[in-house]
Design an enzyme around this catalytic site. Structure first.
Site, PDB file in Angstrom:
ATOM      1  N   HIS A  19       0.842  -1.210   0.000  1.00 33.33           N
ATOM      2  CA  HIS A  19       0.000   0.000   0.000  1.00 33.33           C
ATOM      3  C   HIS A  19       0.875   1.257   0.000  1.00 33.33           C
ATOM      4  O   HIS A  19       0.586   2.222  -0.722  1.00 33.33           O
ATOM      5  CB  HIS A  19      -0.874   0.056   1.268  1.00 33.33           C
ATOM      6  CG  HIS A  19      -1.902  -1.026   1.385  1.00 33.33           C
ATOM      7  ND1 HIS A  19      -1.976  -1.861   2.471  1.00 33.33           N
ATOM      8  CD2 HIS A  19      -2.923  -1.385   0.566  1.00 33.33           C
ATOM      9  CE1 HIS A  19      -2.997  -2.695   2.331  1.00 33.33           C
ATOM     10  NE2 HIS A  19      -3.580  -2.430   1.176  1.00 33.33           N
ATOM     11  N   LYS A  43     -15.768  -7.870   5.076  1.00 32.34           N
ATOM     12  CA  LYS A  43     -15.026  -8.839   5.880  1.00 32.34           C
ATOM     13  C   LYS A  43     -14.888  -8.266   7.303  1.00 32.34           C
ATOM     14  O   LYS A  43     -14.777  -7.056   7.462  1.00 32.34           O
ATOM     15  CB  LYS A  43     -13.626  -9.064   5.299  1.00 32.34           C
ATOM     16  CG  LYS A  43     -13.501  -8.650   3.843  1.00 32.34           C
ATOM     17  CD  LYS A  43     -12.096  -8.314   3.406  1.00 32.34           C
ATOM     18  CE  LYS A  43     -12.111  -7.339   2.247  1.00 32.34           C
ATOM     19  NZ  LYS A  43     -10.865  -6.948   1.683  1.00 32.34           N
ATOM     20  N   ARG A  92      -1.731  -5.810  -8.472  1.00 31.29           N
ATOM     21  CA  ARG A  92      -0.511  -6.581  -8.216  1.00 31.29           C
ATOM     22  C   ARG A  92      -0.277  -7.622  -9.298  1.00 31.29           C
ATOM     23  O   ARG A  92       0.824  -7.805  -9.783  1.00 31.29           O
ATOM     24  CB  ARG A  92      -0.609  -7.304  -6.864  1.00 31.29           C
ATOM     25  CG  ARG A  92      -0.528  -6.386  -5.679  1.00 31.29           C
ATOM     26  CD  ARG A  92      -1.056  -7.053  -4.457  1.00 31.29           C
ATOM     27  NE  ARG A  92      -2.466  -7.414  -4.662  1.00 31.29           N
ATOM     28  CZ  ARG A  92      -3.313  -7.701  -3.702  1.00 31.29           C
ATOM     29  NH1 ARG A  92      -2.894  -7.722  -2.470  1.00 31.29           N
ATOM     30  NH2 ARG A  92      -4.564  -7.998  -3.955  1.00 31.29           N
ATOM     31  N   SER A 130      -2.867  -7.888   2.865  1.00 31.40           N
ATOM     32  CA  SER A 130      -3.095  -7.817   4.317  1.00 31.40           C
ATOM     33  C   SER A 130      -3.488  -9.172   4.892  1.00 31.40           C
ATOM     34  O   SER A 130      -3.121  -9.502   6.022  1.00 31.40           O
ATOM     35  CB  SER A 130      -4.187  -6.801   4.631  1.00 31.40           C
ATOM     36  OG  SER A 130      -3.839  -5.544   4.132  1.00 31.40           O
TER      37      SER A 130
HETATM   38  O1  PNS Z   1      -8.929  -2.852   0.367  1.00 30.65           O
HETATM   39  P1  PNS Z   1     -10.191  -3.352  -0.277  1.00 30.65           P
HETATM   40  O2  PNS Z   1     -10.932  -4.227   0.702  1.00 30.65           O
HETATM   41  O3  PNS Z   1      -9.934  -4.038  -1.589  1.00 30.65           O
HETATM   42  O4  PNS Z   1     -11.091  -2.052  -0.559  1.00 30.65           O
HETATM   43  C1  PNS Z   1     -12.358  -2.160  -1.180  1.00 30.65           C
HETATM   44  C2  PNS Z   1     -13.125  -0.814  -1.125  1.00 30.65           C
HETATM   45  C3  PNS Z   1     -13.318  -0.395   0.315  1.00 30.65           C
HETATM   46  C4  PNS Z   1     -12.332   0.225  -1.850  1.00 30.65           C
HETATM   47  C5  PNS Z   1     -14.492  -1.030  -1.838  1.00 30.65           C
HETATM   48  O5  PNS Z   1     -15.157  -2.097  -1.251  1.00 30.65           O
HETATM   49  C6  PNS Z   1     -15.353   0.228  -1.826  1.00 30.65           C
HETATM   50  O6  PNS Z   1     -15.120   1.155  -2.562  1.00 30.65           O
HETATM   51  N1  PNS Z   1     -16.398   0.235  -0.959  1.00 30.65           N
HETATM   52  C7  PNS Z   1     -17.299   1.347  -0.827  1.00 30.65           C
HETATM   53  C8  PNS Z   1     -18.677   0.989  -1.371  1.00 30.65           C
HETATM   54  C9  PNS Z   1     -18.767   1.275  -2.859  1.00 30.65           C
HETATM   55  O7  PNS Z   1     -18.645   2.382  -3.309  1.00 30.65           O
HETATM   56  N2  PNS Z   1     -19.037   0.195  -3.645  1.00 30.65           N
HETATM   57  C10 PNS Z   1     -19.219   0.344  -5.090  1.00 30.65           C
HETATM   58  C11 PNS Z   1     -17.983  -0.026  -5.852  1.00 30.65           C
HETATM   59  S1  PNS Z   1     -17.979  -1.789  -6.150  1.00 30.65           S
END
Ligand code: PNS
Length: 162
Positions: A19, A43, A92, A130
């Site tokens: 990150h 999660k 990645r 993570s």
């Molecule tokens: O680190 P992660 O778990 O891959 O992050 C995922 C995240 C938090 C960026 C994603 O789940 C998100 O944007 N959530 C907010 C809800 C949203 O806007 N969802 C629509 C896009 S699929």
């Protein structure tokens, strides 16, 4: 000229060197980068929101154009509120691509002005995430090459409390 702002959203449970690599690359491209810790993630996180934010904050202290915040709800709404032009996501390996493409296209459908920028971390982090860090720490594995010392300390403290 308008200030170019990018949001780097994620769970950051916890933040890793992968990150941090992405944050550094993004800060070379944008005037301001907001690392946005997702408040409610599907999660169950190991660390609560404030712990995750604190670990990110400590990791970016030397980066003056990087801010740390948290958000809930839709990312597009948060990006609009922050007047951000772009969302940063790390890619990645090809295995990341399908989900990331889906998310980028959904976000573009919701807000056609919001641009998703994919950045690739250094290849030494291409297998790192993570979940792997959390798995290693559970079995006393060495995570020192994956997370900064302050994160390693927090992980060890979490394990001791269990
Ligand atoms: O680190 P992660 O778990 O891959 O992050 C995922 C995240 C938090 C960026 C994603 O789940 C998100 O944007 N959530 C907010 C809800 C949203 O806007 N969802 C629509 C896009 S699929």
């Amino acid at each position: 000229m308008a200030v170019k702002i990018a949001i780097y959203p994620g769970s950051f449970d916890p933040i890793t060197y992968g990150h941090i690599d992405i944050i550094k690359r993004a800060s070379q491209l944008f005037d301001q980068v907001i690392v946005a810790v997702a408040r409610n993630i599907s999660k169950t996180p190991m660390f609560d929101e404030s712990e995750r934010m604190e670990m990110v904050r400590e990791a970016v202290t030397e980066m003056p154009t990087v801010a740390v915040d948290s958000f809930q709800g839709l990312l597009v709404d948060y990006a609009r509120e922050k007047k951000a032009q772009a969302v940063i996501r790390g890619l990645r390996a090809v295995t990341d691509f399908e989900f990331e493409l889906q998310m980028a296209l959904v976000n573009r459908k919701l807000d056609e002005h919001l641009i998703t920028v994919f950045l690739m971390p250094h290849e030494k982090y291409s297998y790192l995430n993570s979940s792997i860090v959390k798995e290693l720490i559970k079995f006393n594995g060495d995570v020192s090459s994956f997370v900064p010392p302050h994160v390693q300390e927090k992980l060890l403290m979490k394990m001791r409390r269990k």
